[in-house]
Design an enzyme around this catalytic site. Structure first.
Site, PDB file in Angstrom:
ATOM      1  N   LYS A  35       0.828  -1.199   0.000  1.00 50.37           N
ATOM      2  CA  LYS A  35       0.000   0.000   0.000  1.00 50.37           C
ATOM      3  C   LYS A  35       0.871   1.260   0.000  1.00 50.37           C
ATOM      4  O   LYS A  35       1.872   1.344   0.722  1.00 50.37           O
ATOM      5  CB  LYS A  35      -0.908  -0.005   1.232  1.00 50.37           C
ATOM      6  CG  LYS A  35      -1.907   1.148   1.294  1.00 50.37           C
ATOM      7  CD  LYS A  35      -2.799   0.992   2.522  1.00 50.37           C
ATOM      8  CE  LYS A  35      -3.839   2.078   2.629  1.00 50.37           C
ATOM      9  NZ  LYS A  35      -4.731   1.877   3.799  1.00 50.37           N
ATOM     10  N   SER A 110      -9.325   1.844   2.553  1.00 49.44           N
ATOM     11  CA  SER A 110      -8.391   2.535   1.696  1.00 49.44           C
ATOM     12  C   SER A 110      -7.281   1.661   1.123  1.00 49.44           C
ATOM     13  O   SER A 110      -6.454   2.118   0.334  1.00 49.44           O
ATOM     14  CB  SER A 110      -7.748   3.698   2.472  1.00 49.44           C
ATOM     15  OG  SER A 110      -7.045   3.202   3.611  1.00 49.44           O
ATOM     16  N   SER A 134      -9.963  -0.550   6.684  1.00 52.11           N
ATOM     17  CA  SER A 134      -9.360  -0.328   5.365  1.00 52.11           C
ATOM     18  C   SER A 134      -8.755  -1.553   4.706  1.00 52.11           C
ATOM     19  O   SER A 134      -8.447  -1.522   3.512  1.00 52.11           O
ATOM     20  CB  SER A 134      -8.293   0.769   5.462  1.00 52.11           C
ATOM     21  OG  SER A 134      -8.894   2.022   5.659  1.00 52.11           O
TER      22      SER A 134
END
Length: 398
Positions: A35, A110, A134
Site C-alpha cells: 500500500k 483505503s 481499510s
C-alpha cells in the site's frame, strides 16, 4: 493480459516497481503489493496525494524490510484513498481503483489497490493498513480475504499515519494459510506466540447483527451451513453499538488533523475535497472531547472483553452494502465512507483481531463475513476462520 494493461484497466497500483528481496528466506517465491502509505526506500510513496506525488523515501518501513529480508518480491505500490482517509478508493492521484468483479464499481478502501491486485492474481499477498476497516472493506467488496491483527502487534514504523493509536498493518490474500504464514514471519520475535492456536473443539460463535438488510439476511442464510459445527448464539454489545462509531471518529480524526496541521494551511488546494473536509473536522475537535473519547474507549474495551465469557468469536457482516458504482460514489465519498466503515470500525476502537471472508454473492457481487476475536488471540481467530471458510466452500465434511 500484461501487468501494465491490467493496471491501466483496474488502477491497482500507483507505481509499478519491482523490488527483489534476498534469494532465500521464509517468504521466498511470494509476490507482494505494498500500500502506497508504506515507505519504500528509493521508490516513491505518494499516499495517493498530490502533496507527496514526488516523495522518495530514504528508508523502508519495518514491514518492507522484513519482507525483503525473508525473500519476498514486491511488484509495486498499490493504490490508496488519499492518506488512507477514505473507504472508497476514489480520491487518489491514480484515479479510482476498480473492482475485479466489475470495473465500473469501487474496490473499497483505503487498501483497495492491494485487494484488487490480489483479486486479479497479480500478487499473492497485499499489504495494507486498517484504521477503521481499510483492509477488511476492500477484501469484502472484491471477494478476497482481509486480516487485521490485534492493534500494536506489527510495528507501524515507516507508515504515513492516519491515526497513531489505531493504525494497524493488515494482510490480504486468497488463502488463510498464506495469511497465517506471512503474519507469523512479519511479527517481531517477542510477539510470535499470538499465532499459536488453542482453539477448543466446539467454539461458541456470537452473532452480532446491526440491522435488517440484504447483507445481514445473506449472512444468516450462509451461517446455517456452519450451525452443525459450532454453537451459535445471538449477542449484543450495547455500549459499542451506541458509542463505538463516534469514539473512533473523534480519536482518528483528531490524530489525523494533528499530523496534517501544517499541510492543511500550506497545501489546502492540493487535497481531495473529502479528505480535506475530514481533516478540517478533525482540527475542530476539542481536547476535552478527545480525552473523553479515550476514556470511553477503555469502557468499550471492558465491555468487549467481557463478552468472551459467553462466546469465543463474534460474527457480523463486514459491510452493509455490496460495491456501489464509481459514478455513484464520486462526489459522495463521505456518505459512502460512513456507510462502509460503520461495522468494521467498531473492532478497531477496541483493537481486536478481525478478518473478512468472502462467503456469498448478491447479484454477482461479493459480500464479506467478518469474524472478530479477543485481543491477542489472533492464532485462534485464524484457525476458526479457516474452518468456517472451508465449511462455507464445501471443503469440510464430518
Amino acid at each position: 493480459m500484461k501487468l501494465e494493461e491490467l493496471n491501466s484497466k483496474y488502477n491497482a497500483f500507483i507505481t509499478l516497481y519491482e523490488i527483489k528481496g534476498n534469494e532465500k528466506g521464509k517468504l521466498e517465491g511470494i509476490t507482494f503489493g505494498i500500500k502506497d502509505v508504506i515507505l519504500t526506500k528509493g521508490v516513491r510513496t505518494t499516499a495517493g496525494s498530490k502533496i507527496l506525488e514526488n516523495y522518495i523515501p530514504t528508508r523502508n518501513a519495518y514491514v518492507v524490510d522484513v519482507i525483503l529480508r525473508e525473500g519476498g518480491k514486491i511488484l509495486g505500490k498499490t493504490n490508496t484513498h488519499e492518506f488512507a482517509l477514505g473507504a472508497t478508493n476514489t480520491s487518489s492521484i491514480a484515479g479510482p481503483s476498480k473492482n475485479p468483479n466489475d470495473p465500473e464499481r469501487i474496490s473499497g478502501g483505503s487498501s483497495g489497490g492491494s485487494a484488487v491486485a490480489v483479486g486479479l492474481d497479480i500478487v499473492k499477498v497485499g499489504i495494507g493498513t486498517d484504521t477503521g476497516g481499510s483492509v477488511r472493506i476492500p477484501a469484502a467488496l472484491c471477494g478476497v480475504i482481509g486480516f487485521k491483527p490485534t492493534t500494536g502487534l506489527i510495528p507501524t514504523d515507516g507508515i504515513i499515519p492516519f491515526s497513531w493509536s489505531l493504525d494497524t498493518i493488515g494482510i490480504i490474500a486468497k488463502d488463510i494459510e498464506l495469511i497465517r504464514h506471512v503474519f507469523k514471519v512479519i511479527l517481531p520475535n517477542d510477539k510470535k506466540l499470538v499465532v499459536v492456536s488453542k482453539l477448543r473443539s466446539r467454539p461458541k460463535l456470537g452473532l452480532f447483527l446491526f440491522e435488517d438488510n440484504e447483507v445481514s439476511k445473506e449472512l444468516l442464510k450462509s451461517i446455517d451451513k456452519v450451525s452443525s459445527y459450532f454453537d451459535l448464539i445471538e449477542i449484543d454489545l450495547p455500549l459499542l453499538r451506541r458509542y463505538g462509531n463516534r469514539v473512533r471518529r473523534i480519536i482518528s480524526l483528531a490524530e489525523a488533523a494533528s499530523y496534517h496541521k501544517d499541510w492543511l494551511s500550506l497545501y489546502a488546494d492540493k487535497y481531495f475535497k473529502d479528505t480535506y473536509n475530514l481533516l478540517v473536522e478533525g482540527s475542530k475537535i476539542l481536547v476535552t472531547d478527545y480525552i473523553d473519547a479515550l476514556r470511553y474507549r477503555r469502557l468499550l474495551l471492558d465491555e468487549y472483553v467481557r463478552i468472551f465469557k459467553k462466546v469465543d468469536f463474534i460474527l457480523s457482516p463486514t459491510t452493509k452494502i455490496v460495491a456501489p458504482k464509481i459514478s455513484e460514489v464520486i462526489g459522495n465519498e463521505l456518505r459512502f465512507r460512513d456507510l462502509l466503515i460503520s461495522n468494521t470500525e467498531l473492532f478497531n476502537v477496541v483493537g481486536a483481531p478481525s478478518i473478512s471472508l468472502p462467503f456469498s454473492k448478491i447479484d454477482g457481487l461479493p459480500v464479506g463475513l467478518m469474524i472478530s476475536g479477543e485481543p491477542y488471540k489472533d492464532g485462534d481467530l485464524l484457525e476458526v476462520s479457516k474452518n468456517i471458510f472451508d465449511i462455507i466452500k464445501g471443503k469440510m465434511f464430518s
